[in-house]
Design an enzyme around this catalytic site. Sequence first.
Site, PDB file in Angstrom:
ATOM      1  N   HIS A 121      71.654 -34.619  38.580  1.00  0.00           N
ATOM      2  CA  HIS A 121      70.744 -35.498  39.309  1.00  0.00           C
ATOM      3  C   HIS A 121      69.888 -36.259  38.280  1.00  0.00           C
ATOM      4  CE1 HIS A 121      67.159 -36.398  41.789  1.00  0.00           C
ATOM      5  NE2 HIS A 121      67.917 -36.200  42.852  1.00  0.00           N
ATOM      6  N   ASP A 201      68.601 -26.198  36.850  1.00  0.00           N
ATOM      7  CA  ASP A 201      68.105 -26.984  37.970  1.00  0.00           C
ATOM      8  C   ASP A 201      68.574 -26.285  39.253  1.00  0.00           C
ATOM      9  OD1 ASP A 201      67.707 -28.713  40.052  1.00  0.00           O
ATOM     10  OD2 ASP A 201      68.524 -30.482  39.045  1.00  0.00           O
ATOM     11  N   GLN A 204      68.978 -27.307  44.476  1.00  0.00           N
ATOM     12  CA  GLN A 204      69.871 -27.160  45.635  1.00  0.00           C
ATOM     13  C   GLN A 204      70.194 -25.698  45.942  1.00  0.00           C
ATOM     14  OE1 GLN A 204      70.754 -29.400  47.799  1.00  0.00           O
ATOM     15  NE2 GLN A 204      69.911 -31.142  46.699  1.00  0.00           N
ATOM     16  N   LYS A 227      63.080 -28.216  49.651  1.00  0.00           N
ATOM     17  CA  LYS A 227      64.524 -28.044  49.879  1.00  0.00           C
ATOM     18  C   LYS A 227      64.850 -26.621  50.293  1.00  0.00           C
ATOM     19  CE  LYS A 227      65.754 -31.604  46.528  1.00  0.00           C
ATOM     20  NZ  LYS A 227      66.391 -32.718  47.212  1.00  0.00           N
ATOM     21  N   CYS A 365      71.094 -40.251  43.669  1.00  0.00           N
ATOM     22  CA  CYS A 365      70.477 -40.032  42.341  1.00  0.00           C
ATOM     23  C   CYS A 365      71.479 -39.453  41.359  1.00  0.00           C
ATOM     24  CB  CYS A 365      69.234 -39.138  42.437  1.00  0.00           C
ATOM     25  SG  CYS A 365      67.892 -39.887  43.335  1.00  0.00           S
TER      26      CYS A 365
HETATM   27  N1  PMP Z   1      67.958 -31.880  41.126  1.00  0.00           N
HETATM   28  C1  PMP Z   1      68.768 -31.833  42.175  1.00  0.00           C
HETATM   29  C2  PMP Z   1      70.122 -31.171  42.014  1.00  0.00           C
HETATM   30  C3  PMP Z   1      68.386 -32.360  43.399  1.00  0.00           C
HETATM   31  O1  PMP Z   1      69.222 -32.320  44.438  1.00  0.00           O
HETATM   32  C4  PMP Z   1      67.114 -32.968  43.512  1.00  0.00           C
HETATM   33  C5  PMP Z   1      66.655 -33.592  44.824  1.00  0.00           C
HETATM   34  N2  PMP Z   1      67.622 -34.364  45.466  1.00  0.00           N
HETATM   35  C6  PMP Z   1      66.286 -32.980  42.398  1.00  0.00           C
HETATM   36  C7  PMP Z   1      66.731 -32.433  41.219  1.00  0.00           C
HETATM   37  C8  PMP Z   1      64.902 -33.582  42.458  1.00  0.00           C
HETATM   38  O2  PMP Z   1      64.084 -32.847  43.332  1.00  0.00           O
HETATM   39  P1  PMP Z   1      62.673 -33.397  43.789  1.00  0.00           P
HETATM   40  O3  PMP Z   1      62.896 -34.788  44.284  1.00  0.00           O
HETATM   41  O4  PMP Z   1      62.241 -32.456  44.875  1.00  0.00           O
HETATM   42  O5  PMP Z   1      61.781 -33.341  42.594  1.00  0.00           O
END
Ligand code: PMP
Length: 409
Positions: A121, A201, A204, A227, A365
Amino acid sequence: MPSWSTVRDDFPILHQQVHGKPLVYLDNAATTQKPRSVIDALVHYYERDNANVHRGLHALSTRATDAYEGARARIARFLNAADPAEIIFTRGTTESVNVVARSLAHVLKPGDVILSTEMEHHSNLVPWQQLARATGAKLRFVPIVGADAEGGLDLAALDRLLTPEVKVFAFTHLSNTLGTINPIAELCARARAIGALTVIDAAQSGGHAPLDVRALGCDYLVLSGHKMCGPTGIGVLYGKRELLDRLTPTETGGGMVVTVHYEDATWKPSPERFEAGTPNIAGAIGLAAACDYLDALGRDAIARHDHELGRLAYEKLAELPGIRLIGPRDGRSGVVSFAFEGVHAHDVVTFADEDGIALRGGHHCNQPLMRKLGLTSTTRASFYLYNTPEEIDALVASLRKILKFFGVS
Ligand code: PMP
């Protein structure tokens, strides 16, 4: 074993109609819905305990501080951290990665390597690009295998990539686009063998799978409360105590200092040294309530439920004409991404919305990954503990209608 049909009753938001149809919420990789117990914890805090933490001696401030620090201890238990001081509250995964990356600016030097993967991401990519730029370190990426990334990460390439120059290895647990589940224990062990710091990370996977930072032996793990049934604006940076106390704080101000003079100041140890200013007290309390909720259901059971829905959706979607599914066929999480030749993802999402179905369309993203797969966007359905097989049927029926409308058959 939880009863998945009664789980839905815990989520007030699910009991509504959208455009005259029952809401089918399949956008859980973007954010999850909140159970009544989390909403109640927020209301209770604001109705009875609201005060600033750490700085007051009155009853409400003491209650707020106890609840906030209790939340930290609850999240430490949730991740099996050795010490609540290893839990830093942040705004979310993005801020957590930025804190680690920026604080390493004093540690990395030209010629060092930051290793990541081709499926990250943007939030676990761009902060590392900035760190590389600031320090002269190089960025390298573990490749994905297969034209549809169906083979996951190329673990054979790791032998070549994990050289002594690698100082940091940052990787996702579950891909938010592909549905891939990465072997994080193996990745941590292999990075440890060459002395690289590991950053997982877990955005998810936070509320989707059991996580045990001590068993994994990771150095840092980051996640977002929203999440995993918790509120927005709260997240976690887990770090090993001895590492955190060596990191330079990236934000300074009230609450994180011991002694302040007009010209200089000294820092508290973690966690306070990373929490300058008034924190998101209610958010932390809500996140702790989410941990209680998820653990009552059981994270193993949640993972099995997610994976079963992911597998079922993949199988049923594969029957649609002209569909391209990306990510693994087997052993996938509850995230399923697909594209149709000639029908843009934004049209799919807009049409599905007419049927009360919440999907997401775009690059999620993951622009470099999309480019690598020769796509500009996909439609993504992502499942969580309150989703049902009947909702997959509703999705497939809606997609069939959309394909007919666009003349794909
Ligand atoms: N890493 C991953 C794998 C994600 O799916 C996301 C959110 N889509 C993020 C990072 C970023 O998370 P946040 O927008 O809550 O900071």
